[in-house]
Motif scaffolding. Sequence first.
Motif, PDB file in Angstrom:
ATOM      1  N   PRO A   6       2.126  18.782  17.907  1.00 47.39           N
ATOM      2  CA  PRO A   6       0.597  18.540  16.385  1.00 47.39           C
ATOM      3  C   PRO A   6       1.848  17.616  15.344  1.00 47.39           C
ATOM      4  CG  PRO A   6       0.033  20.250  17.938  1.00 47.39           C
ATOM      5  CD  PRO A   6       1.845  19.892  18.092  1.00 47.39           C
ATOM      6  N   GLY A   7       1.112  16.726  15.114  1.00 47.42           N
ATOM      7  CA  GLY A   7       1.634  16.502  13.287  1.00 47.42           C
ATOM      8  C   GLY A   7       2.771  15.690  13.266  1.00 47.42           C
ATOM      9  N   ALA A  10       2.252  11.093  15.275  1.00 44.80           N
ATOM     10  CA  ALA A  10       2.072   9.787  14.052  1.00 44.80           C
ATOM     11  C   ALA A  10       3.296   9.132  13.899  1.00 44.80           C
ATOM     12  CB  ALA A  10       1.456  10.479  12.785  1.00 44.80           C
ATOM     13  N   GLN A  35      -9.439  11.582  19.920  1.00 46.84           N
ATOM     14  CA  GLN A  35      -8.804  11.883  18.480  1.00 46.84           C
ATOM     15  C   GLN A  35      -7.723  12.163  19.301  1.00 46.84           C
ATOM     16  OE1 GLN A  35     -11.815  15.408  18.715  1.00 46.84           O
ATOM     17  NE2 GLN A  35     -12.484  14.879  16.974  1.00 46.84           N
ATOM     18  N   THR A  36      -7.269  11.845  20.128  1.00 43.54           N
ATOM     19  CA  THR A  36      -5.979  12.677  21.141  1.00 43.54           C
ATOM     20  C   THR A  36      -4.802  10.675  20.658  1.00 43.54           C
ATOM     21  OG1 THR A  36      -6.390  14.104  21.990  1.00 43.54           O
ATOM     22  CG2 THR A  36      -4.540  12.763  22.857  1.00 43.54           C
ATOM     23  N   GLU A  39      -4.009  10.545  17.321  1.00 49.01           N
ATOM     24  CA  GLU A  39      -3.097  11.442  16.349  1.00 49.01           C
ATOM     25  C   GLU A  39      -2.077  11.097  17.195  1.00 49.01           C
ATOM     26  OE1 GLU A  39      -3.874  15.129  18.655  1.00 49.01           O
ATOM     27  OE2 GLU A  39      -5.561  15.177  17.645  1.00 49.01           O
ATOM     28  N   ARG A 119      -2.119  15.636  28.175  1.00 49.32           N
ATOM     29  CA  ARG A 119      -1.958  15.459  26.652  1.00 49.32           C
ATOM     30  C   ARG A 119       0.149  14.599  27.015  1.00 49.32           C
ATOM     31  NH1 ARG A 119      -2.864  15.987  21.120  1.00 49.32           N
ATOM     32  NH2 ARG A 119      -0.560  15.119  19.598  1.00 49.32           N
TER      33      ARG A 119
END
Length: 138
Positions: A6-7, A10, A35-36, A39, A119
């Motif tokens: 996560p983070g 991008a 949302q996924t 991200e 994911r």
Amino acid sequence: MKPIVPGVAAATSAGMPGDILIVEDDAIIALDFEQTVAEFGVTRVRVASSVAQALVMIAERAPDFALLDIGLSEEKSFAVAKRLAVLNIPFVFVTGYSGDKVFPPEYSGRPRLPKPFLRDELFSVLSNWQTAAQDGPH
């Protein structure tokens, strides 16, 4: 493929489609997809909950890529798939169905993302959207 951190996603968005259409009638699943992919660095995400709504959105502005849930309430998304194929827009079916019984022959070779999605699998599909999503027949 390494797990997505996560983070960090991008920063890896260069190969992602810029505009994704998600065709999904379950609001919670649609929100999760939205949302996924955001991200992952996708800049524009639109959600349609019906075939009619999806076709209007495609006519207004064709997406770069689409994620199509097959079963939408009382209908199937194959009319959307047909329109996308005519426009040569890559797409992937997202489905909880197993086997090929639900797929018309012209779509049996199309890539699929299982539901619930992982994911990493979604990231892989989107990272290879220009080639992987067009492997099946048109």
